[in-house]
Enzyme design. Structure first.
Site, PDB file in Angstrom:
ATOM      1  N   SER A 187       0.788  -1.231   0.000  1.00 23.26           N
ATOM      2  CA  SER A 187       0.000   0.000   0.000  1.00 23.26           C
ATOM      3  C   SER A 187       0.819   1.280   0.000  1.00 23.26           C
ATOM      4  O   SER A 187       0.380   2.295  -0.511  1.00 23.26           O
ATOM      5  CB  SER A 187      -0.943   0.012   1.204  1.00 23.26           C
ATOM      6  OG  SER A 187      -1.855  -1.051   1.089  1.00 23.26           O
ATOM      7  N   THR A 188       2.005   1.252   0.598  1.00 23.61           N
ATOM      8  CA  THR A 188       2.787   2.483   0.684  1.00 23.61           C
ATOM      9  C   THR A 188       4.227   2.230   0.263  1.00 23.61           C
ATOM     10  O   THR A 188       4.687   1.092   0.210  1.00 23.61           O
ATOM     11  CB  THR A 188       2.815   3.039   2.130  1.00 23.61           C
ATOM     12  OG1 THR A 188       3.538   2.120   2.957  1.00 23.61           O
ATOM     13  CG2 THR A 188       1.413   3.232   2.673  1.00 23.61           C
TER      14      THR A 188
END
Length: 190
Positions: free
Chosen positions: A9-10
């Site tokens: 996600s990041t």
């Protein structure tokens, strides 16, 4: 051919565990993406799906690495099936080559979406409770209350731009904008 897809996600997260599992499963090509799963716009995923040919298998570590909602999952599944390929999860018993496998995939997708909804509801309830107890969210003001009030009053005269007020008080335009919004929108909480 087995084609792998790994997503975190990041930028701070690491997808090494996914990559190892995909390589061990025999993926000849692996697409890596760093993007929030909540966003439908994941260019690497779509590039991966577009590369699929008849007989290929899209392999991923876990269902939530590919889809974040049932509608998202169904759209992805439809595009994969149109290419003549199938889907395989390394951690869930998913085989889209049969009607029962497609049903299982849809049930798992619905359960994942339900779980995310529950987590979101609990988070919102916790935030409301914290606000009721006086908890302030966000960064503390970079200026004192008197200066904040002066900034807002100066901007609301209509004689200066956000940038002009910001320069005059030595803050960024986003600070001015946030202070004005906070004062003019009473339901807003920073």
């Amino acid at each position: 051919m087995k084609i792998g897809y790994a997503r975190v996600s990041t930028q701070d997260q690491d997808n090494a565990m996914q990559l190892i599992a995909l390589k061990e499963d025999g993926c000849k090509r692996i697409f890596e993406e760093k993007a929030s799963g909540a966003k439908f716009d994941r260019p690497i995923l779509w590039q991966c799906i577009e590369s699929l040919k008849t007989g290929d298998q899209l392999v991923f570590y876990k269902l939530d690495r590919v889809a974040r909602s049932l509608s998202d999952l169904l759209q992805i599944l439809e595009r994969v099936e149109k290419s003549g390929a199938s889907i395989k999860s390394l951690t869930e018993p998913i085989d889209t080559g049969s009607a029962a496998g497609r049903l299982m995939l849809q049930i798992l997708g619905a359960m994942a979406e339900f779980e995310r909804s529950l987590i979101r509801e609990r988070s919102i309830a916790g935030q409301r409770e914290a606000r009721a107890r006086g908890k302030q969210f966000g960064r503390p003001l970079s200026v004192d209350e008197a200066t904040a009030s002066a900034i807002v009053d100066e901007y609301l005269t209509g004689l200066h731009t956000l940038k002009g007020v910001a320069q005059r008080f030595g803050v960024s335009p986003s600070v001015v904008k946030r202070l004005v919004y906070k004062k003019t929108k009473p339901s807003y909480r920073s």
